[in-house]
Design a protein around this motif. Structure first.
Motif, short mmCIF file in Angstrom:
data_model
loop_
_atom_site.label_atom_id
_atom_site.label_comp_id
_atom_site.label_asym_id
_atom_site.label_seq_id
_atom_site.Cartn_x
_atom_site.Cartn_y
_atom_site.Cartn_z
N VAL A 286 0.84 -1.21 0.00
CA VAL A 286 0.00 0.00 0.00
C VAL A 286 0.87 1.25 0.00
O VAL A 286 0.59 2.23 -0.71
CB VAL A 286 -0.93 0.01 1.22
N SER A 287 1.94 1.23 0.79
CA SER A 287 2.76 2.42 0.93
C SER A 287 3.42 2.82 -0.38
O SER A 287 3.54 4.00 -0.68
CB SER A 287 3.83 2.20 2.01
N TYR A 288 3.82 1.84 -1.16
CA TYR A 288 4.44 2.19 -2.44
C TYR A 288 3.41 2.74 -3.42
O TYR A 288 3.75 3.56 -4.28
CB TYR A 288 5.17 0.98 -3.02
N GLY A 289 2.16 2.32 -3.31
CA GLY A 289 1.13 2.93 -4.13
C GLY A 289 0.89 4.38 -3.73
O GLY A 289 0.84 5.28 -4.57
N LEU A 290 0.75 4.61 -2.42
CA LEU A 290 0.56 5.98 -1.92
C LEU A 290 1.77 6.84 -2.23
O LEU A 290 1.64 8.05 -2.47
CB LEU A 290 0.29 5.95 -0.41
N ASP A 291 2.93 6.24 -2.22
CA ASP A 291 4.15 6.99 -2.48
C ASP A 291 4.19 7.53 -3.90
O ASP A 291 4.80 8.57 -4.16
CB ASP A 291 5.37 6.08 -2.24
N GLY A 292 3.54 6.83 -4.83
CA GLY A 292 3.48 7.35 -6.20
C GLY A 292 2.79 8.70 -6.26
O GLY A 292 3.27 9.63 -6.93
N PHE A 293 1.68 8.86 -5.54
CA PHE A 293 0.97 10.14 -5.53
C PHE A 293 1.72 11.17 -4.68
O PHE A 293 1.66 12.36 -4.98
CB PHE A 293 -0.45 9.93 -5.02
N ALA A 294 2.42 10.71 -3.65
CA ALA A 294 3.24 11.63 -2.86
C ALA A 294 4.38 12.18 -3.71
O ALA A 294 4.71 13.37 -3.63
CB ALA A 294 3.79 10.94 -1.62
N ASN A 295 4.99 11.33 -4.54
CA ASN A 295 6.05 11.80 -5.44
C ASN A 295 5.51 12.80 -6.45
O ASN A 295 6.19 13.78 -6.80
CB ASN A 295 6.69 10.61 -6.16
N ALA A 296 4.31 12.56 -6.93
CA ALA A 296 3.69 13.54 -7.83
C ALA A 296 3.48 14.86 -7.10
O ALA A 296 3.69 15.94 -7.67
CB ALA A 296 2.35 13.00 -8.35
N ALA A 297 3.07 14.78 -5.83
CA ALA A 297 2.89 16.00 -5.04
C ALA A 297 4.21 16.75 -4.89
O ALA A 297 4.24 17.99 -4.94
CB ALA A 297 2.32 15.66 -3.66
N GLU A 298 5.31 16.03 -4.69
CA GLU A 298 6.62 16.68 -4.59
C GLU A 298 6.92 17.49 -5.83
O GLU A 298 7.30 18.67 -5.76
CB GLU A 298 7.71 15.63 -4.39
N ALA A 299 6.78 16.85 -6.99
CA ALA A 299 7.13 17.52 -8.25
C ALA A 299 6.19 18.68 -8.55
O ALA A 299 6.63 19.77 -8.94
CB ALA A 299 7.12 16.51 -9.39
N LEU A 300 4.88 18.48 -8.38
CA LEU A 300 3.92 19.50 -8.77
C LEU A 300 3.90 20.67 -7.79
O LEU A 300 3.84 21.83 -8.21
CB LEU A 300 2.52 18.88 -8.87
N THR A 301 3.93 20.40 -6.50
CA THR A 301 3.94 21.51 -5.54
C THR A 301 5.28 22.23 -5.57
O THR A 301 5.34 23.44 -5.35
CB THR A 301 3.64 21.02 -4.11
N GLY A 302 6.37 21.50 -5.85
CA GLY A 302 7.67 22.16 -5.98
C GLY A 302 7.70 23.12 -7.14
O GLY A 302 8.20 24.24 -7.02
N ARG A 303 7.15 22.68 -8.28
CA ARG A 303 7.09 23.58 -9.45
C ARG A 303 6.23 24.80 -9.15
O ARG A 303 6.60 25.93 -9.48
CB ARG A 303 6.52 22.82 -10.64
N ALA A 304 5.08 24.57 -8.51
CA ALA A 304 4.20 25.69 -8.19
C ALA A 304 4.86 26.65 -7.21
O ALA A 304 4.73 27.88 -7.32
CB ALA A 304 2.88 25.17 -7.61
N ALA A 305 5.59 26.10 -6.21
CA ALA A 305 6.28 26.96 -5.25
C ALA A 305 7.38 27.76 -5.93
O ALA A 305 7.59 28.94 -5.62
CB ALA A 305 6.87 26.11 -4.12
N GLY A 306 8.10 27.13 -6.87
CA GLY A 306 9.12 27.86 -7.60
C GLY A 306 8.55 29.01 -8.40
O GLY A 306 9.18 30.06 -8.54
N ARG A 307 7.34 28.84 -8.90
CA ARG A 307 6.68 29.89 -9.68
C ARG A 307 5.88 30.86 -8.81
O ARG A 307 5.33 31.84 -9.33
CB ARG A 307 5.72 29.24 -10.69
#
Length: 453
Positions: A286-307
């Motif tokens: 389960v954790s590796y499935g949830l981690d996929g969406f957490a990794n997406a959150a890292e990339a997307l929120t990081g890009r938004a924060a940079g902008r």
């Protein structure tokens, strides 16, 4: 108009799925590898083999994932630099993270004898035979340290650039080789725990070779140039150190919680340790499935924060939450309905099956509690505000240990209660901090010029 109905929300759902599905598939090979390890070793004639691999794997969770900031910190900083269009900074972050990985990896190999001895003593194996088998595993596995830590940096860098398909390829190479060699070395050549360790060693270095080749190709499409100056000056590592010092402490605390769980299970006997190991393999699925969406959150929120785009930030978090909650709900349902069947697939030892079934109800509630800590970890990594992650996990430990102490008369049920409480405190703490920052710093009204703490 609500954020969930805003024009920015539907594109974010697409972005989350685009980034998540390759990561989820690649992550699926990780628990599959764990399941193969467990199934192969679990069908050997004594539970001590499975107990030894469990202890050895726990030890390397400390030695390797203690430096997991090389993945997480690199992802957050790279995604923000990419959001600002700073190609040279993206290049520099890769070089710095790789160099840190090499240095730490070689240091772990050089110090392997005392680290393994101390680590196994702390884990307190139930018998001398189990301790010796765990040591056999560890003395082979330690030589993969440089490759593992460099792979962390490479994966983090690609995720930060939102190149999840490359990460998929890299992880599949590692785990496919590992799984095949597990079967060949353990079943075919009767190498038991040393076979499992050797399979991991070969898989890690193969992945590193492929990863470096992919990095070389990626750099040709990136602006800027190779510059050794940021690699030589210690002051150039300031941003990485600021972000990663909190991640380092947070990761050690998390791994301590996991290792403490394993160690206390070992004190209850090899069969209880083996039963907990099987249940933890299901948790990891389960954790590796949830981690996929957490990794997406890292990339997307990081890009938004940079902008400094807080509308995009909010839509990204909501989109990741939709997928995360759906995954957690399905997992809880699967454990409630098919848990005994899953346990039976992992071991033929009847006593271990029976014990694992006794503690199965804890797995049913775990996904819905843990989902928030995974999702919000991704948000805080993406924004590189890692102090909150450190503080909440310390608070969770301060609850976890007293709960375990008070519930020792309940045996392994008390241990599961303590671990579940630990997870609950983490989720609640991160949730409260997130809500506070959305009203202030992570909004158009807040201070949008500070991210690192």
């Amino acid at each position: 108009m609500s954020q969930s109905r805003s024009p920015a929300f539907l594109p974010r759902l697409h972005d989350v799925w685009r980034l998540s599905w390759p990561i989820i598939i690649s992550n699926a090979s990780v628990p599959l590898l764990g399941l193969v390890d467990t199934a192969v070793i679990g069908h050997l004639p004594h539970a001590r083999y499975l107990a030894a691999v469990t202890l050895g794997s726990t030890l390397f969770s400390f030695l390797f994932w203690g430096f997991g900031f090389l993945r997480m910190g690199t992802t957050g900083l790279t995604s923000q630099a990419a959001g600002r269009g700073e190609d040279q900074r993206v290049r520099d972050l890769l070089g710095q993270s790789l160099l840190i990985g090499v240095i730490i990896g070689l240091a772990l190999v050089a110090l392997s004898a005392p680290l393994i001895d101390i680590g196994l003593r702390l884990l307190q194996p139930d018998s001398e035979a189990t301790a010796q088998l765990a040591a056999d595993y560890a003395h082979v596995r330690i030589f993969s340290a440089p490759a593992v830590l460099m792979n962390y940096a490479i994966i983090g860098w690609f995720l930060g650039r939102q190149n999840a398909r490359v990460t998929l390829l890299l992880m599949l190479v590692t785990n496919s080789i590992n799984i095949v060699l597990d079967i060949v070395l353990v079943v075919g050549l009767d190498m038991n725990v040393k076979g499992v360790a050797t399979a991991s060693l070969v898989g890690d270095y193969t992945a590193l070779a492929v990863g470096l080749w992919l990095v070389r190709r990626a750099l040709k499409t990136l602006g800027g140039r190779f510059d050794a100056t940021p690699l030589k000056r210690i002051t150039a590592y300031g941003e990485l150190f600021r972000v990663n010092r909190h991640l380092f402490i947070r990761t050690l605390c998390l791994l301590f919680a996991m290792a403490f769980f394993t160690s206390q299970g070992a004190q209850l006997g090899d069969q209880t340790l083996a039963a907990n190991a099987i249940l933890m393999q299901l948790v990891m699925m389960v954790s590796y499935g949830l981690d996929g969406f957490a990794n997406a959150a890292e990339a997307l929120t990081g890009r938004a924060a940079g902008r400094r785009d807080w509308r995009e930030f909010a839509a990204s978090v909501r989109a990741c939450a939709v997928f995360s909650l759906l995954t957690a709900g399905l997992a809880a349902l699967a454990f409630a309905i098919g848990g005994p069947w899953l346990i039976a697939r992992l071991t033929g030892i009847e006593a271990v099956r029976h014990l694992a079934g006794d503690y199965l109800p804890w797995l049913v509630v775990m996904p819905m509690i843990a989902v928030w800590s995974y999702l919000l970890d991704g948000v805080f990594i993406g924004t590189t505000q890692t102090r909150a992650m450190r503080d909440t996990i310390i608070a969770a430990l301060l609850v976890y240990l007293p709960v375990w102490w008070l519930t020792q008369p309940l045996g392994n049920h008390g241990l599961w209660l303590a671990f579940t409480t630990f997870t609950l405190v983490r989720s609640l703490g991160l949730g409260m901090i997130y809500l506070a920052r959305r009203r202030g710093q992570w909004s158009d009204r807040g201070d949008t010029n500070r991210f690192n703490e």
